[in-house]
Motif scaffolding. Structure first.
Motif, mmCIF file in Angstrom:
data_model
loop_
_atom_site.group_PDB
_atom_site.id
_atom_site.type_symbol
_atom_site.label_atom_id
_atom_site.label_comp_id
_atom_site.label_asym_id
_atom_site.label_seq_id
_atom_site.Cartn_x
_atom_site.Cartn_y
_atom_site.Cartn_z
ATOM 1 N N LEU A 130 0.979 -1.222 -0.014
ATOM 2 C CA LEU A 130 0.150 0.062 0.099
ATOM 3 C C LEU A 130 0.916 1.311 -0.136
ATOM 4 C CD1 LEU A 130 -2.787 -1.499 2.506
ATOM 5 C CD2 LEU A 130 -2.970 -0.391 0.112
ATOM 6 N N GLU A 131 2.194 1.182 0.582
ATOM 7 C CA GLU A 131 2.934 2.556 0.522
ATOM 8 C C GLU A 131 3.380 2.771 -0.810
ATOM 9 O OE1 GLU A 131 5.259 2.908 4.834
ATOM 10 O OE2 GLU A 131 5.667 0.958 3.561
ATOM 11 N N VAL A 132 3.822 1.650 -1.657
ATOM 12 C CA VAL A 132 4.035 1.493 -2.946
ATOM 13 C C VAL A 132 2.920 2.103 -3.869
ATOM 14 C CG1 VAL A 132 4.661 0.087 -4.862
ATOM 15 C CG2 VAL A 132 6.029 -0.175 -2.718
ATOM 16 N N LEU B 199 5.120 4.289 -11.343
ATOM 17 C CA LEU B 199 6.202 3.341 -10.313
ATOM 18 C C LEU B 199 7.456 2.846 -10.894
ATOM 19 C CD1 LEU B 199 2.978 1.305 -8.683
ATOM 20 C CD2 LEU B 199 4.524 2.797 -7.622
ATOM 21 N N GLU B 200 7.528 3.042 -12.283
ATOM 22 C CA GLU B 200 8.459 2.257 -13.099
ATOM 23 C C GLU B 200 9.803 3.152 -12.507
ATOM 24 O OE1 GLU B 200 7.438 1.818 -16.979
ATOM 25 O OE2 GLU B 200 6.518 0.036 -16.765
ATOM 26 N N GLY B 201 10.872 2.356 -11.807
ATOM 27 C CA GLY B 201 11.728 3.079 -11.411
ATOM 28 C C GLY B 201 11.955 3.743 -10.421
ATOM 29 N N LEU B 202 10.663 4.069 -9.648
ATOM 30 C CA LEU B 202 10.511 4.843 -8.498
ATOM 31 C C LEU B 202 11.285 4.483 -7.256
ATOM 32 C CD1 LEU B 202 9.020 7.479 -7.809
ATOM 33 C CD2 LEU B 202 7.110 6.000 -7.062
ATOM 34 N N GLU C 252 13.891 0.867 -4.361
ATOM 35 C CA GLU C 252 13.654 1.036 -6.020
ATOM 36 C C GLU C 252 12.651 -0.042 -6.343
ATOM 37 O OE1 GLU C 252 15.844 0.825 -10.266
ATOM 38 O OE2 GLU C 252 16.942 0.425 -8.351
ATOM 39 N N MET C 253 11.537 0.438 -7.128
ATOM 40 C CA MET C 253 10.598 -0.431 -7.752
ATOM 41 C C MET C 253 11.201 -0.623 -9.062
ATOM 42 S SD MET C 253 8.198 -2.473 -8.248
ATOM 43 C CE MET C 253 7.020 -2.217 -6.949
ATOM 44 N N ARG C 254 11.952 -1.670 -9.407
ATOM 45 C CA ARG C 254 12.779 -1.853 -10.605
ATOM 46 C C ARG C 254 11.848 -1.832 -11.837
ATOM 47 N NH1 ARG C 254 16.876 -6.446 -10.697
ATOM 48 N NH2 ARG C 254 15.440 -7.704 -10.813
ATOM 49 N N ALA C 255 12.426 -0.854 -12.735
ATOM 50 C CA ALA C 255 11.423 -0.540 -14.084
ATOM 51 C C ALA C 255 11.460 -1.715 -14.801
ATOM 52 C CB ALA C 255 12.039 0.650 -14.711
ATOM 53 N N ALA C 256 12.539 -2.739 -14.889
ATOM 54 C CA ALA C 256 12.616 -3.617 -16.040
ATOM 55 C C ALA C 256 11.542 -4.788 -15.813
ATOM 56 C CB ALA C 256 14.052 -4.171 -16.193
ATOM 57 N N LYS D 111 8.458 -8.817 -20.345
ATOM 58 C CA LYS D 111 7.965 -7.734 -21.030
ATOM 59 C C LYS D 111 7.197 -6.936 -20.221
ATOM 60 C CE LYS D 111 10.106 -9.921 -24.469
ATOM 61 N NZ LYS D 111 11.691 -9.350 -24.834
ATOM 62 N N ALA D 112 7.547 -6.296 -19.057
ATOM 63 C CA ALA D 112 6.741 -5.449 -18.065
ATOM 64 C C ALA D 112 6.531 -4.074 -18.627
ATOM 65 C CB ALA D 112 7.540 -5.554 -16.885
ATOM 66 N N SER D 113 7.350 -3.612 -19.300
ATOM 67 C CA SER D 113 7.283 -2.188 -19.952
ATOM 68 C C SER D 113 6.860 -2.128 -21.285
ATOM 69 C CB SER D 113 8.496 -1.227 -19.616
ATOM 70 O OG SER D 113 8.843 -1.464 -18.397
#
Length: 398
Positions: A313-315, A335-338, A349-353, A396-398
Protein backbone atom coordinates in the motif's frame (compact mmCIF):
# COMPACT_ATOMS: atom_id res chain seq x y z
CA UNK A 1 -14.42 -1.00 4.46
CA UNK A 2 -16.72 -2.82 2.03
CA UNK A 3 -16.99 -6.58 2.15
CA UNK A 4 -18.41 -8.62 -0.72
CA UNK A 5 -19.29 -12.18 0.15
CA UNK A 6 -19.97 -14.60 -2.65
CA UNK A 7 -23.66 -14.63 -1.70
CA UNK A 8 -24.25 -10.90 -1.47
CA UNK A 9 -22.10 -9.65 -4.32
CA UNK A 10 -24.97 -9.27 -6.77
CA UNK A 11 -26.89 -6.92 -4.48
CA UNK A 12 -23.74 -5.05 -3.57
CA UNK A 13 -22.92 -4.54 -7.24
CA UNK A 14 -26.22 -2.75 -7.82
CA UNK A 15 -25.57 -0.47 -4.88
CA UNK A 16 -22.10 0.35 -6.16
CA UNK A 17 -23.00 0.95 -9.78
CA UNK A 18 -24.29 4.51 -9.31
CA UNK A 19 -21.40 6.00 -7.31
CA UNK A 20 -18.70 4.22 -9.32
CA UNK A 21 -17.54 7.18 -11.40
CA UNK A 22 -17.63 9.61 -8.48
CA UNK A 23 -15.66 7.25 -6.27
CA UNK A 24 -12.91 6.94 -8.84
CA UNK A 25 -12.66 10.69 -9.46
CA UNK A 26 -13.04 12.26 -6.04
CA UNK A 27 -14.25 9.76 -3.47
CA UNK A 28 -12.21 7.17 -1.62
CA UNK A 29 -9.45 5.32 -3.44
CA UNK A 30 -10.74 1.76 -3.50
CA UNK A 31 -8.31 -1.14 -3.34
CA UNK A 32 -9.39 -4.75 -3.67
CA UNK A 33 -8.37 -7.40 -1.15
CA UNK A 34 -8.63 -11.03 -2.29
CA UNK A 35 -9.13 -13.57 0.51
CA UNK A 36 -9.38 -17.37 0.47
CA UNK A 37 -12.24 -18.85 2.48
CA UNK A 38 -11.71 -22.58 1.74
CA UNK A 39 -8.84 -25.04 2.13
CA UNK A 40 -5.53 -24.74 4.01
CA UNK A 41 -5.07 -21.02 3.28
CA UNK A 42 -8.45 -20.08 4.74
CA UNK A 43 -7.03 -20.30 8.26
CA UNK A 44 -5.03 -17.11 7.67
CA UNK A 45 -7.59 -15.03 5.79
CA UNK A 46 -8.54 -13.25 9.02
CA UNK A 47 -4.92 -12.31 9.70
CA UNK A 48 -4.53 -10.98 6.16
CA UNK A 49 -7.69 -8.90 6.49
CA UNK A 50 -6.77 -7.45 9.89
CA UNK A 51 -3.30 -6.54 8.62
CA UNK A 52 -4.76 -4.79 5.59
CA UNK A 53 -7.28 -2.89 7.72
CA UNK A 54 -4.50 -1.70 10.03
CA UNK A 55 -2.36 -0.59 7.07
CA UNK A 56 -5.22 1.40 5.53
CA UNK A 57 -5.98 3.06 8.85
CA UNK A 58 -2.33 4.09 9.24
CA UNK A 59 -2.04 5.48 5.72
CA UNK A 60 -5.33 7.35 6.07
CA UNK A 61 -4.07 8.87 9.33
CA UNK A 62 -1.14 10.18 7.26
CA UNK A 63 -3.55 11.82 4.83
CA UNK A 64 -4.17 9.07 2.30
CA UNK A 65 -3.22 10.22 -1.20
CA UNK A 66 -4.21 13.27 -3.25
CA UNK A 67 -6.50 14.38 -0.42
CA UNK A 68 -8.46 11.13 -0.63
CA UNK A 69 -8.73 8.24 1.81
CA UNK A 70 -8.09 4.60 0.98
CA UNK A 71 -10.94 2.10 1.28
CA UNK A 72 -10.70 -1.70 1.25
CA UNK A 73 -13.16 -3.74 -0.78
CA UNK A 74 -12.79 -7.42 0.11
CA UNK A 75 -13.78 -10.42 -1.95
CA UNK A 76 -13.51 -14.01 -0.71
CA UNK A 77 -13.24 -17.04 -2.98
CA UNK A 78 -12.65 -20.78 -2.76
CA UNK A 79 -8.91 -20.78 -3.48
CA UNK A 80 -8.61 -22.03 -7.06
CA UNK A 81 -7.05 -19.98 -9.88
CA UNK A 82 -10.43 -19.80 -11.63
CA UNK A 83 -12.12 -18.59 -8.45
CA UNK A 84 -9.41 -15.99 -7.92
CA UNK A 85 -9.90 -14.76 -11.49
CA UNK A 86 -13.67 -14.47 -10.98
CA UNK A 87 -13.20 -12.64 -7.67
CA UNK A 88 -10.71 -10.18 -9.19
CA UNK A 89 -13.07 -9.54 -12.09
CA UNK A 90 -15.88 -8.71 -9.66
CA UNK A 91 -13.64 -6.35 -7.72
CA UNK A 92 -12.61 -4.54 -10.90
CA UNK A 93 -15.95 -4.43 -12.69
CA UNK A 94 -18.36 -4.11 -9.78
CA UNK A 95 -16.29 -3.00 -6.82
CA UNK A 96 -14.72 0.04 -8.45
CA UNK A 97 -11.15 -0.82 -7.38
CA UNK A 98 -8.05 0.47 -9.10
CA UNK A 99 -5.57 -1.90 -7.44
CA UNK A 100 -5.73 -5.51 -6.24
CA UNK A 101 -3.72 -7.25 -3.53
CA UNK A 102 -4.32 -10.08 -1.05
CA UNK A 103 -3.97 -13.85 -0.79
CA UNK A 104 -2.80 -14.60 -4.31
CA UNK A 105 -0.93 -17.87 -4.56
CA UNK A 106 1.47 -18.16 -7.49
CA UNK A 107 -1.08 -20.08 -9.54
CA UNK A 108 -3.60 -17.29 -8.89
CA UNK A 109 -1.24 -14.50 -9.92
CA UNK A 110 -0.18 -16.41 -13.02
CA UNK A 111 -3.86 -16.61 -13.98
CA UNK A 112 -4.50 -12.94 -13.21
CA UNK A 113 -1.50 -11.42 -15.00
CA UNK A 114 -2.80 -11.74 -18.60
CA UNK A 115 -6.13 -10.16 -17.61
CA UNK A 116 -4.99 -7.15 -15.57
CA UNK A 117 -4.85 -4.66 -18.44
CA UNK A 118 -8.28 -5.62 -19.77
CA UNK A 119 -9.67 -5.30 -16.22
CA UNK A 120 -7.95 -1.90 -15.96
CA UNK A 121 -6.39 -2.62 -12.57
CA UNK A 122 -2.90 -2.88 -11.14
CA UNK A 123 -1.93 -5.86 -9.04
CA UNK A 124 0.68 -5.25 -6.34
CA UNK A 125 1.57 -8.76 -5.25
CA UNK A 126 2.84 -9.45 -1.74
CA UNK A 127 2.12 -13.18 -1.69
CA UNK A 128 3.10 -15.20 -4.78
CA UNK A 129 6.67 -16.48 -5.01
CA UNK A 130 7.01 -18.08 -8.44
CA UNK A 131 10.04 -17.02 -10.48
CA UNK A 132 7.89 -17.06 -13.62
CA UNK A 133 6.31 -13.80 -12.44
CA UNK A 134 9.63 -12.03 -12.93
CA UNK A 135 10.53 -13.76 -16.19
CA UNK A 136 8.19 -15.06 -18.90
CA UNK A 137 4.95 -14.16 -17.07
CA UNK A 138 5.65 -10.61 -15.94
CA UNK A 139 3.31 -7.98 -17.39
CA UNK A 140 2.79 -4.19 -17.50
CA UNK A 141 0.12 -4.01 -14.78
CA UNK A 142 1.78 -6.51 -12.45
CA UNK A 143 4.12 -5.41 -9.63
CA UNK A 144 5.60 -7.48 -6.80
CA UNK A 145 6.95 -6.32 -3.45
CA UNK A 146 7.53 -9.69 -1.73
CA UNK A 147 10.58 -11.84 -2.36
CA UNK A 148 10.40 -14.41 -5.21
CA UNK A 149 11.82 -17.92 -5.05
CA UNK A 150 15.05 -16.79 -6.71
CA UNK A 151 15.76 -14.46 -3.78
CA UNK A 152 14.86 -17.07 -1.15
CA UNK A 153 17.20 -19.49 -2.87
CA UNK A 154 19.97 -16.90 -2.90
CA UNK A 155 19.53 -16.36 0.85
CA UNK A 156 19.90 -20.10 1.43
CA UNK A 157 23.08 -20.25 -0.61
CA UNK A 158 25.38 -19.03 2.15
CA UNK A 159 23.90 -21.53 4.58
CA UNK A 160 24.31 -24.38 2.15
CA UNK A 161 27.86 -23.36 1.35
CA UNK A 162 28.87 -22.90 5.00
CA UNK A 163 27.30 -26.20 6.04
CA UNK A 164 29.62 -28.26 3.88
CA UNK A 165 26.73 -30.62 3.17
CA UNK A 166 26.46 -32.06 -0.30
CA UNK A 167 23.25 -34.11 -0.42
CA UNK A 168 19.73 -32.81 0.02
CA UNK A 169 16.14 -34.03 0.09
CA UNK A 170 13.25 -31.73 -0.79
CA UNK A 171 9.53 -31.83 -0.11
CA UNK A 172 7.48 -29.10 -1.77
CA UNK A 173 3.86 -28.21 -2.41
CA UNK A 174 2.75 -29.50 -5.79
CA UNK A 175 1.95 -26.26 -7.59
CA UNK A 176 3.96 -23.57 -9.35
CA UNK A 177 5.67 -22.00 -6.30
CA UNK A 178 6.91 -25.34 -4.98
CA UNK A 179 7.98 -26.56 -8.41
CA UNK A 180 9.78 -23.29 -9.16
CA UNK A 181 11.64 -23.34 -5.86
CA UNK A 182 12.60 -27.02 -6.12
CA UNK A 183 14.20 -26.42 -9.52
CA UNK A 184 16.04 -23.34 -8.26
CA UNK A 185 17.38 -25.13 -5.19
CA UNK A 186 18.50 -28.08 -7.30
CA UNK A 187 20.45 -25.71 -9.53
CA UNK A 188 21.97 -24.06 -6.46
CA UNK A 189 23.08 -27.34 -4.89
CA UNK A 190 24.47 -28.62 -8.17
CA UNK A 191 26.40 -25.41 -8.72
CA UNK A 192 28.25 -26.01 -5.44
CA UNK A 193 29.11 -29.62 -6.15
CA UNK A 194 26.13 -31.10 -4.30
CA UNK A 195 22.98 -32.85 -5.41
CA UNK A 196 19.31 -33.36 -4.62
CA UNK A 197 18.69 -37.04 -3.90
CA UNK A 198 14.91 -36.84 -3.62
CA UNK A 199 12.50 -34.09 -4.64
CA UNK A 200 8.96 -34.94 -3.52
CA UNK A 201 5.79 -32.97 -4.25
CA UNK A 202 2.73 -33.09 -1.98
CA UNK A 203 -0.69 -31.96 -3.25
CA UNK A 204 -2.12 -28.90 -1.51
CA UNK A 205 -4.44 -29.98 1.28
CA UNK A 206 -2.52 -33.18 2.13
CA UNK A 207 -3.35 -34.30 5.68
CA UNK A 208 -1.47 -37.62 5.86
CA UNK A 209 2.24 -37.23 5.07
CA UNK A 210 3.12 -40.77 6.16
CA UNK A 211 4.21 -42.00 2.73
CA UNK A 212 6.34 -38.88 2.18
CA UNK A 213 7.99 -39.21 5.60
CA UNK A 214 8.80 -42.86 4.87
CA UNK A 215 10.58 -41.86 1.67
CA UNK A 216 12.45 -39.07 3.46
CA UNK A 217 13.55 -41.36 6.31
CA UNK A 218 16.52 -42.47 4.24
CA UNK A 219 18.01 -39.03 4.63
CA UNK A 220 20.52 -36.92 2.87
CA UNK A 221 22.64 -34.40 4.77
CA UNK A 222 19.93 -31.75 4.70
CA UNK A 223 16.18 -31.41 4.24
CA UNK A 224 14.38 -28.47 2.59
CA UNK A 225 10.65 -28.01 3.24
CA UNK A 226 8.43 -25.83 1.03
CA UNK A 227 5.00 -26.52 2.56
CA UNK A 228 2.66 -23.74 3.57
CA UNK A 229 -0.07 -23.05 6.11
CA UNK A 230 -1.93 -26.07 7.49
CA UNK A 231 -0.02 -28.36 5.11
CA UNK A 232 3.22 -27.33 6.78
CA UNK A 233 1.74 -27.74 10.24
CA UNK A 234 0.55 -31.27 9.48
CA UNK A 235 3.94 -32.22 8.04
CA UNK A 236 5.85 -30.77 11.01
CA UNK A 237 3.65 -32.55 13.55
CA UNK A 238 3.88 -35.91 11.82
CA UNK A 239 7.60 -35.51 11.19
CA UNK A 240 8.22 -34.98 14.90
CA UNK A 241 6.26 -38.11 15.74
CA UNK A 242 8.65 -40.08 13.52
CA UNK A 243 11.77 -38.14 14.55
CA UNK A 244 12.36 -37.18 10.93
CA UNK A 245 14.20 -33.89 11.50
CA UNK A 246 16.65 -35.61 13.87
CA UNK A 247 17.90 -37.66 10.92
CA UNK A 248 19.21 -34.54 9.19
CA UNK A 249 22.12 -32.27 10.01
CA UNK A 250 20.12 -29.21 8.89
CA UNK A 251 16.47 -28.50 8.08
CA UNK A 252 15.72 -25.45 5.95
CA UNK A 253 12.26 -24.00 5.45
CA UNK A 254 10.93 -21.92 2.60
CA UNK A 255 7.64 -20.42 3.80
CA UNK A 256 7.40 -23.36 6.19
CA UNK A 257 8.33 -22.25 9.71
CA UNK A 258 7.03 -18.70 9.49
CA UNK A 259 6.37 -16.19 12.24
CA UNK A 260 2.57 -16.34 12.16
CA UNK A 261 2.69 -20.14 12.39
CA UNK A 262 5.06 -20.48 15.34
CA UNK A 263 2.35 -20.86 17.95
CA UNK A 264 0.55 -23.49 15.89
CA UNK A 265 3.81 -25.35 15.20
CA UNK A 266 4.84 -25.48 18.86
CA UNK A 267 8.15 -27.31 19.31
CA UNK A 268 7.73 -29.19 16.04
CA UNK A 269 10.00 -26.76 14.19
CA UNK A 270 12.62 -25.95 16.84
CA UNK A 271 16.01 -25.47 15.21
CA UNK A 272 14.64 -25.06 11.69
CA UNK A 273 16.20 -22.30 9.62
CA UNK A 274 13.73 -20.39 7.49
CA UNK A 275 13.92 -17.63 4.95
CA UNK A 276 12.25 -14.61 6.54
CA UNK A 277 12.01 -11.19 4.97
CA UNK A 278 11.06 -9.04 7.97
CA UNK A 279 10.74 -8.99 11.74
CA UNK A 280 9.44 -6.24 14.04
CA UNK A 281 12.97 -5.79 15.40
CA UNK A 282 14.51 -4.59 12.13
CA UNK A 283 15.97 -1.08 12.50
CA UNK A 284 14.47 2.16 11.24
CA UNK A 285 12.22 4.88 12.62
CA UNK A 286 9.35 4.15 10.23
CA UNK A 287 9.49 0.44 10.99
CA UNK A 288 9.43 1.19 14.71
CA UNK A 289 6.41 3.46 14.29
CA UNK A 290 4.65 0.87 12.15
CA UNK A 291 5.04 -1.82 14.79
CA UNK A 292 3.79 0.48 17.54
CA UNK A 293 0.77 1.66 15.53
CA UNK A 294 -0.05 -1.83 14.33
CA UNK A 295 -0.13 -3.22 17.87
CA UNK A 296 -2.44 -0.40 18.93
CA UNK A 297 -4.85 -0.94 16.02
CA UNK A 298 -4.80 -4.73 15.54
CA UNK A 299 -4.17 -5.70 19.17
CA UNK A 300 -1.41 -8.13 18.17
CA UNK A 301 2.18 -8.15 16.96
CA UNK A 302 2.61 -7.77 13.21
CA UNK A 303 3.93 -10.65 11.12
CA UNK A 304 6.03 -10.41 7.98
CA UNK A 305 2.86 -10.83 5.92
CA UNK A 306 1.40 -7.74 7.61
CA UNK A 307 4.52 -5.74 6.80
CA UNK A 308 4.33 -6.83 3.17
CA UNK A 309 0.71 -5.64 2.93
CA UNK A 310 1.71 -2.29 4.40
CA UNK A 311 4.56 -1.89 1.91
CA UNK A 312 2.29 -2.85 -1.01
CA UNK A 313 0.00 0.00 0.00
CA UNK A 314 2.94 2.38 0.60
CA UNK A 315 4.16 1.59 -2.92
CA UNK A 316 0.72 2.15 -4.41
CA UNK A 317 0.32 5.44 -2.55
CA UNK A 318 3.67 6.64 -3.90
CA UNK A 319 2.59 5.78 -7.45
CA UNK A 320 -0.76 7.53 -7.10
CA UNK A 321 0.87 10.66 -5.69
CA UNK A 322 3.49 10.82 -8.44
CA UNK A 323 0.89 10.14 -11.14
CA UNK A 324 -1.56 12.62 -9.66
CA UNK A 325 -4.31 10.10 -10.39
CA UNK A 326 -5.49 6.55 -9.75
CA UNK A 327 -5.70 5.66 -13.44
CA UNK A 328 -3.79 2.34 -13.64
CA UNK A 329 -1.87 3.26 -16.79
CA UNK A 330 -0.61 6.47 -15.18
CA UNK A 331 0.21 4.80 -11.87
CA UNK A 332 2.07 2.04 -13.70
CA UNK A 333 4.33 4.53 -15.45
CA UNK A 334 4.82 6.49 -12.23
CA UNK A 335 5.97 3.38 -10.35
CA UNK A 336 8.55 2.24 -12.87
CA UNK A 337 11.99 3.03 -11.44
CA UNK A 338 10.49 4.99 -8.53
CA UNK A 339 12.45 5.04 -5.28
CA UNK A 340 10.00 4.80 -2.41
CA UNK A 341 10.28 5.40 1.32
CA UNK A 342 8.75 2.40 3.08
CA UNK A 343 9.02 0.68 6.44
CA UNK A 344 11.73 -1.46 4.78
CA UNK A 345 13.83 1.70 4.54
CA UNK A 346 14.20 4.90 2.50
CA UNK A 347 14.57 4.98 -1.27
CA UNK A 348 13.67 1.35 -2.02
CA UNK A 349 13.57 0.98 -5.82
CA UNK A 350 10.71 -0.45 -7.83
CA UNK A 351 12.79 -1.81 -10.68
CA UNK A 352 11.43 -0.61 -14.00
CA UNK A 353 12.55 -3.60 -16.05
CA UNK A 354 10.50 -6.23 -14.22
CA UNK A 355 8.34 -4.32 -11.70
CA UNK A 356 9.98 -5.87 -8.62
CA UNK A 357 10.77 -4.01 -5.42
CA UNK A 358 14.46 -4.52 -4.67
CA UNK A 359 14.11 -5.11 -0.94
CA UNK A 360 15.86 -6.94 1.88
CA UNK A 361 15.59 -10.62 2.76
CA UNK A 362 17.03 -12.76 5.54
CA UNK A 363 17.48 -16.12 7.23
CA UNK A 364 16.12 -16.78 10.72
CA UNK A 365 16.16 -19.73 13.11
CA UNK A 366 13.45 -20.97 15.45
CA UNK A 367 14.81 -20.99 19.01
CA UNK A 368 13.44 -21.19 22.54
CA UNK A 369 12.98 -17.63 23.76
CA UNK A 370 12.25 -15.94 27.08
CA UNK A 371 9.60 -17.65 29.15
CA UNK A 372 9.85 -20.80 27.06
CA UNK A 373 8.14 -19.23 24.05
CA UNK A 374 9.51 -20.07 20.61
CA UNK A 375 10.83 -17.08 18.69
CA UNK A 376 12.73 -16.26 15.52
CA UNK A 377 16.28 -14.97 15.66
CA UNK A 378 17.48 -13.32 12.46
CA UNK A 379 20.86 -14.82 11.59
CA UNK A 380 21.51 -12.65 8.53
CA UNK A 381 19.76 -9.87 6.59
CA UNK A 382 20.96 -8.73 3.17
CA UNK A 383 19.91 -5.73 1.05
CA UNK A 384 18.09 -6.36 -2.19
CA UNK A 385 20.98 -5.17 -4.34
CA UNK A 386 23.03 -8.18 -3.16
CA UNK A 387 20.44 -10.90 -3.66
CA UNK A 388 18.10 -10.06 -6.56
CA UNK A 389 18.96 -11.54 -9.95
CA UNK A 390 19.29 -9.11 -12.85
CA UNK A 391 16.18 -8.49 -14.95
CA UNK A 392 15.31 -11.39 -17.23
CA UNK A 393 15.30 -10.84 -21.00
CA UNK A 394 12.04 -12.86 -21.03
CA UNK A 395 10.28 -10.15 -19.03
CA UNK A 396 8.06 -7.77 -21.02
CA UNK A 397 6.80 -5.55 -18.20
CA UNK A 398 7.29 -2.21 -19.92
Amino acid sequence: MLTFTRRTLGAAALALAAPFAAAQSGGPIKVGLLLIDSGPFATYAGLMESGAKAAVEMLNAEGGALGRKFELVTQAHSGTPAAAMAAATKLAQQGGVSMILGQTQSSHSLALVPKLESLNVIQIDHYAQSNDLMTKSCAPNYFRINTPDAVSTRMMQDFVKASGMKSWNLISVDYSAGQSFAKAFGDLAGGMGGSVQQSLFAPQGTTDFGSFITQLSKPADGLVVTLYMSDGQSFAKQSRQFGLFDKYKMVLGNGFATDFQLEAHGDNVLGVFNTLSWTPELPGARNEKYVKDFERIAKRRPFYTDADVMVALEVYRAGVIKAGATDPAKVRKALEGLKIDTLFGPGIEMRAADHHLIRQHGMAQVVKGPGGKNVFVMRVVKPGAEIYPPPSPECKAS
